[in-house]
Design an enzyme around this catalytic site. Structure first.
Site, PDB file in Angstrom:
ATOM      1  N   CYS A  12      43.785  44.008  44.079  1.00 36.16           N
ATOM      2  CA  CYS A  12      42.447  44.575  43.818  1.00 36.16           C
ATOM      3  C   CYS A  12      42.234  45.941  44.469  1.00 36.16           C
ATOM      4  O   CYS A  12      41.306  46.653  44.104  1.00 36.16           O
ATOM      5  CB  CYS A  12      41.363  43.608  44.274  1.00 36.16           C
ATOM      6  SG  CYS A  12      41.415  42.054  43.381  1.00 36.16           S
ATOM      7  N   ASN A  27      35.755  39.860  38.019  1.00 38.17           N
ATOM      8  CA  ASN A  27      36.707  40.604  38.856  1.00 38.17           C
ATOM      9  C   ASN A  27      37.914  40.990  37.996  1.00 38.17           C
ATOM     10  O   ASN A  27      38.704  40.121  37.611  1.00 38.17           O
ATOM     11  CB  ASN A  27      37.121  39.712  40.034  1.00 38.17           C
ATOM     12  CG  ASN A  27      38.088  40.407  40.983  1.00 38.17           C
ATOM     13  OD1 ASN A  27      38.655  41.447  40.657  1.00 38.17           O
ATOM     14  ND2 ASN A  27      38.281  39.814  42.154  1.00 38.17           N
ATOM     15  N   HIS A  47      34.845  47.728  44.663  1.00 34.58           N
ATOM     16  CA  HIS A  47      35.587  46.736  43.881  1.00 34.58           C
ATOM     17  C   HIS A  47      34.615  45.620  43.509  1.00 34.58           C
ATOM     18  O   HIS A  47      33.806  45.193  44.327  1.00 34.58           O
ATOM     19  CB  HIS A  47      36.746  46.182  44.706  1.00 34.58           C
ATOM     20  CG  HIS A  47      37.408  45.003  44.074  1.00 34.58           C
ATOM     21  ND1 HIS A  47      37.782  45.000  42.745  1.00 34.58           N
ATOM     22  CD2 HIS A  47      37.738  43.784  44.559  1.00 34.58           C
ATOM     23  CE1 HIS A  47      38.320  43.831  42.451  1.00 34.58           C
ATOM     24  NE2 HIS A  47      38.304  43.074  43.536  1.00 34.58           N
TER      25      HIS A  47
HETATM   26  N1  ACO Z   1      32.188  25.465  39.805  1.00 31.74           N
HETATM   27  C1  ACO Z   1      31.514  24.502  40.471  1.00 31.74           C
HETATM   28  N2  ACO Z   1      31.818  24.140  41.727  1.00 31.74           N
HETATM   29  C2  ACO Z   1      32.840  24.771  42.331  1.00 31.74           C
HETATM   30  C3  ACO Z   1      33.583  25.789  41.691  1.00 31.74           C
HETATM   31  C4  ACO Z   1      33.228  26.109  40.373  1.00 31.74           C
HETATM   32  N3  ACO Z   1      33.853  27.069  39.656  1.00 31.74           N
HETATM   33  N4  ACO Z   1      34.531  26.239  42.523  1.00 31.74           N
HETATM   34  C5  ACO Z   1      34.403  25.545  43.666  1.00 31.74           C
HETATM   35  N5  ACO Z   1      33.381  24.667  43.563  1.00 31.74           N
HETATM   36  C6  ACO Z   1      32.878  23.742  44.561  1.00 31.74           C
HETATM   37  C7  ACO Z   1      33.924  23.416  45.599  1.00 31.74           C
HETATM   38  O1  ACO Z   1      34.741  22.366  45.154  1.00 31.74           O
HETATM   39  C8  ACO Z   1      33.082  23.031  46.781  1.00 31.74           C
HETATM   40  O2  ACO Z   1      32.634  21.713  46.603  1.00 31.74           O
HETATM   41  P1  ACO Z   1      32.585  20.690  47.847  1.00 31.74           P
HETATM   42  O3  ACO Z   1      31.609  21.297  48.793  1.00 31.74           O
HETATM   43  O4  ACO Z   1      32.118  19.432  47.200  1.00 31.74           O
HETATM   44  O5  ACO Z   1      33.980  20.647  48.360  1.00 31.74           O
HETATM   45  C9  ACO Z   1      31.862  23.946  46.670  1.00 31.74           C
HETATM   46  O6  ACO Z   1      31.845  24.384  45.303  1.00 31.74           O
HETATM   47  C10 ACO Z   1      31.909  25.153  47.594  1.00 31.74           C
HETATM   48  O7  ACO Z   1      33.166  25.805  47.469  1.00 31.74           O
HETATM   49  P2  ACO Z   1      33.522  27.063  48.359  1.00 31.74           P
HETATM   50  O8  ACO Z   1      34.934  27.486  48.103  1.00 31.74           O
HETATM   51  O9  ACO Z   1      33.123  26.769  49.774  1.00 31.74           O
HETATM   52  O10 ACO Z   1      32.521  28.149  47.762  1.00 31.74           O
HETATM   53  P3  ACO Z   1      32.147  29.556  48.355  1.00 31.74           P
HETATM   54  O11 ACO Z   1      30.724  29.609  48.652  1.00 31.74           O
HETATM   55  O12 ACO Z   1      33.088  30.009  49.430  1.00 31.74           O
HETATM   56  O13 ACO Z   1      32.384  30.508  47.101  1.00 31.74           O
HETATM   57  C11 ACO Z   1      33.986  32.117  46.263  1.00 31.74           C
HETATM   58  C12 ACO Z   1      33.688  30.641  46.564  1.00 31.74           C
HETATM   59  C13 ACO Z   1      33.030  32.604  45.228  1.00 31.74           C
HETATM   60  C14 ACO Z   1      35.407  32.213  45.743  1.00 31.74           C
HETATM   61  C15 ACO Z   1      33.825  32.964  47.547  1.00 31.74           C
HETATM   62  O14 ACO Z   1      34.508  32.379  48.614  1.00 31.74           O
HETATM   63  C16 ACO Z   1      34.319  34.380  47.364  1.00 31.74           C
HETATM   64  O15 ACO Z   1      33.738  35.166  46.651  1.00 31.74           O
HETATM   65  N6  ACO Z   1      35.398  34.771  48.092  1.00 31.74           N
HETATM   66  C17 ACO Z   1      35.902  36.127  48.033  1.00 31.74           C
HETATM   67  C18 ACO Z   1      36.733  36.352  46.826  1.00 31.74           C
HETATM   68  C19 ACO Z   1      37.078  37.826  46.763  1.00 31.74           C
HETATM   69  O16 ACO Z   1      36.307  38.689  47.128  1.00 31.74           O
HETATM   70  N7  ACO Z   1      38.234  38.180  46.325  1.00 31.74           N
HETATM   71  C20 ACO Z   1      38.536  39.616  46.321  1.00 31.74           C
HETATM   72  C21 ACO Z   1      39.867  39.865  46.217  1.00 31.74           C
HETATM   73  S1  ACO Z   1      40.461  39.193  44.722  1.00 31.74           S
HETATM   74  C22 ACO Z   1      42.025  39.872  44.511  1.00 31.74           C
HETATM   75  O17 ACO Z   1      42.537  40.613  45.288  1.00 31.74           O
HETATM   76  C23 ACO Z   1      42.805  39.440  43.287  1.00 31.74           C
END
Ligand code: ACO
Length: 333
Positions: free
Chosen positions: A124, A290, A260
């Site tokens: 990214c 993304n 980004h």
């Molecule tokens: N739909 C519904 N529920 C979901 C989904 C989904 N798509 N995905 C996960 N969940 C559930 C999980 O199973 C979890 O359930 P549980 O509590 O029963 O176990 C709950 O939602 C919370 O999951 P988390 O992973 O804790 O969710 P979080 O609030 O951390 O959000 C996210 C996840 C959006 C991925 C966030 O962590 C994020 O944005 N991280 C940064 C990603 C990023 O910026 N990447 C940039 C670089 S990308 C690159 O270089 C290619």
């Protein structure tokens, strides 16, 4: 990198003289996605701000997306393939393991062997890395004009059974044309500085399960979203401070933050740190999701194309991605 002073208070800089974008026609909304993956529009919007993504057609390759974005950027710049000395494609999803996708773009543009072309892999952060490389080629006088492209068919490396990653990404391409100009050191246009970092100790936070040198497979994306989120908040704040400080600027001097586009919460956090209201932030994540290396040039092309970003304004780019890699650049547009 410090500005290299020329004679009489002038410097040679890489000036953005054209932008272009290409998005595949197929739009998939969260609602449509939730029919094949156990997820919901509410969950995706609340956590990321994403509402839809574009997905490339079966016969569309990364080089096709890149070439279309490049053609549009060249038209915007009023230049042709005969004017380009260098093509860099930042991508994580090349057409082939080799040759470089950039060489396919060079051929498709009809450059007839003119110049040279290569890919950059920084996930990214790829576009910020590619801009820095092109900037250096221009500053030292090795080239006059560069096409810098970010292009991805990122949905091809998704595991559609893994709802924690497959809802986050999309396909697309964006391009900028950079041209060497001798400008006033204090007020002149162009890339003012670029700041790049990486830390391979965090490679397992975000990676693909395959590769030609490991298991001969393409692999699929795996991400520890919370770990990446934690690093993103800290590292982007640090690199933005470094970039602004190097140019004796503060958040108040930034006309446009073009980050980004991974997550609206990260974008809002950065804008808040810089003291910038939403009227100073280009956000496309709701519509594009993304698109990895393509996200910044897609956002730039949109905001430059509709007249939001104006000549002479200060534009701040920042990105973080797999590696981990991260970086920022400051441009006087
Ligand atoms: N739909 C519904 N529920 C979901 C989904 C989904 N798509 N995905 C996960 N969940 C559930 C999980 O199973 C979890 O359930 P549980 O509590 O029963 O176990 C709950 O939602 C919370 O999951 P988390 O992973 O804790 O969710 P979080 O609030 O951390 O959000 C996210 C996840 C959006 C991925 C966030 O962590 C994020 O944005 N991280 C940064 C990603 C990023 O910026 N990447 C940039 C670089 S990308 C690159 O270089 C290619």
């Amino acid at each position: 990198m410090a500005n290299l002073k020329g004679t009489a208070g002038t410097v040679r800089r890489a000036v953005v003289c054209g932008t272009g974008a290409y998005l595949p026609a197929n739009v998939v909304t969260n609602e449509a996605l939730s029919k094949r993956v156990e997820t919901s529009d509410e969950w995706i919007v609340a956590r990321t701000g994403i509402r839809q993504r574009h997905i490339a057609a079966e016969d569309e390759r990364t080089s096709d997306l890149a070439t279309e974005a490049a053609r549009r950027a060249l038209a915007h710049a009023g230049l042709g393939p005969e004017n380009i000395d260098l093509v860099i494609v930042a991508t994580t999803t090349p057409d082939n393991t080799f040759p470089a996708t950039a060489t396919a773009v060079q051929a498709k543009l009809g450059m007839n062997g003119r110049g040279f072309a290569f890919d950059v892999q920084a996930v990214c952060s790829g576009f910020v890395y590619a801009m820095s490389i092109a900037d250096n080629f221009i500053r030292v006088g090795q080239i006059e004009t560069a096409l810098v492209i970010g292009a991805e068919t990122f949905t091809r490396i998704l595991d559609w059974q893994d709802r924690t990653t497959c809802v986050l990404f999309g396909d697309g391409a964006g391009a900028v044309v950079l041209r060497a100009e001798e400008v006033a050191a204090d007020t002149g246009r162009g890339i003012l500085s670029c700041h790049l970092h990486s830390d391979g100790r965090y490679k397992d936070a975000l990676f693909v399960t395959g590769g030609p040198g490991s298991n001969r497979e393409v692999g699929v994306v795996r991400m520890n979203g919370q770990e990446v989120f934690r690093h993103a908040v800290v590292k982007l704040a640090e690199v933005v401070e470094e970039a602004l400080g190097a140019n004796k600027l503060t958040g108040a001097d930034v006309d446009w933050l073009v980050p980004h586009q991974a997550n609206q919460r990260i974008i809002d956090g950065m804008a808040k740190k810089l003291g910038l209201g939403p009227e100073h932030v280009v956000s496309t994540v709701a519509r594009h999701a993304n698109t990895s290396a393509a996200s910044i040039p897609l956002a730039l092309a949109e905001a430059a194309g509709d007249g939001r970003i104006k000549q002479g304004q200060i534009v701040l780019l920042e990105a973080i991605g797999g590696g981990l890699t991260w970086g920022a650049s400051v441009i006087r547009w």
